[in-house]
Design an enzyme around this catalytic site. Sequence first.
Site, PDB file in Angstrom:
ATOM      1  N   CYS A  38       0.830  -1.217   0.000  1.00 25.85           N
ATOM      2  CA  CYS A  38       0.000   0.000   0.000  1.00 25.85           C
ATOM      3  C   CYS A  38       0.861   1.262   0.000  1.00 25.85           C
ATOM      4  O   CYS A  38       0.352   2.352  -0.243  1.00 25.85           O
ATOM      5  CB  CYS A  38      -0.938   0.007   1.197  1.00 25.85           C
ATOM      6  N   ASP A  40       2.288   2.642   2.583  1.00 22.08           N
ATOM      7  CA  ASP A  40       2.208   3.403   3.824  1.00 22.08           C
ATOM      8  C   ASP A  40       3.493   3.250   4.643  1.00 22.08           C
ATOM      9  O   ASP A  40       4.125   2.195   4.636  1.00 22.08           O
ATOM     10  CB  ASP A  40       1.008   2.927   4.650  1.00 22.08           C
ATOM     11  N   CYS A  63      -2.838   5.108   5.865  1.00 24.43           N
ATOM     12  CA  CYS A  63      -4.297   5.056   5.935  1.00 24.43           C
ATOM     13  C   CYS A  63      -4.789   5.316   7.353  1.00 24.43           C
ATOM     14  O   CYS A  63      -4.013   5.327   8.308  1.00 24.43           O
ATOM     15  CB  CYS A  63      -4.777   3.690   5.460  1.00 24.43           C
ATOM     16  N   CYS A 107      -2.606  -3.291   8.618  1.00 21.69           N
ATOM     17  CA  CYS A 107      -2.196  -1.959   9.082  1.00 21.69           C
ATOM     18  C   CYS A 107      -1.706  -2.041  10.529  1.00 21.69           C
ATOM     19  O   CYS A 107      -0.756  -1.352  10.915  1.00 21.69           O
ATOM     20  CB  CYS A 107      -3.349  -0.977   8.966  1.00 21.69           C
TER      21      CYS A 107
HETATM   22 FE1  FES Z   1      -1.486   0.575   4.257  1.00 18.99          FE
HETATM   23 FE2  FES Z   1      -3.346   0.540   6.057  1.00 18.99          FE
HETATM   24  S1  FES Z   1      -3.605   0.461   3.911  1.00 18.99           S
HETATM   25  S2  FES Z   1      -1.209   0.467   6.355  1.00 18.99           S
END
Ligand code: FES
Length: 141
Positions: A38, A40, A63, A107
């Site tokens: 993702c 992140d 997110c 996450c």
């Molecule tokens: Fe990447 Fe939540 S979608 S940490």
Amino acid sequence: MAEPLPYSEKVMDHFTNPRNVGEIINASGIGTVGNPVCGDVMKMYLKIENEIIVDVKFKTFGCGAAVATSSMVTEMVKGKSITEALTITNSAVAEALGGLPPVKMHCSVLAEEALRSALKDYYTKQGKPVPFEEKGHAHEE
Ligand code: FES
């Protein structure tokens, strides 16, 4: 009518009002982890005195669930010994938040990894061996 959000009130609270955001100058340990799927990224700062986590801050570029889980993990480890902090799992963090939707469990893995990565950095900076195993990457969960 919009669908209700699949998040608990606690998740929404920690997302909209995250605790312990920021950084610590001269931190005892800093951990940066990312999820390549993702994109992140989470950065955690620890101040450790006599094996106790006396302060903790984080910055999360990610997110809502990543922000909420990092906020919750900082609350869970503050004032705890390193040994106690190491017993905190991603599912314990998710549980403390009243649960996460299954697609968002990864996450919370990021939050656990950020904590462990900062503790690893602490031991490395002290010139001590790291007394715990590395966990797998978030995208493997
Ligand atoms: Fe990447 Fe939540 S979608 S940490």
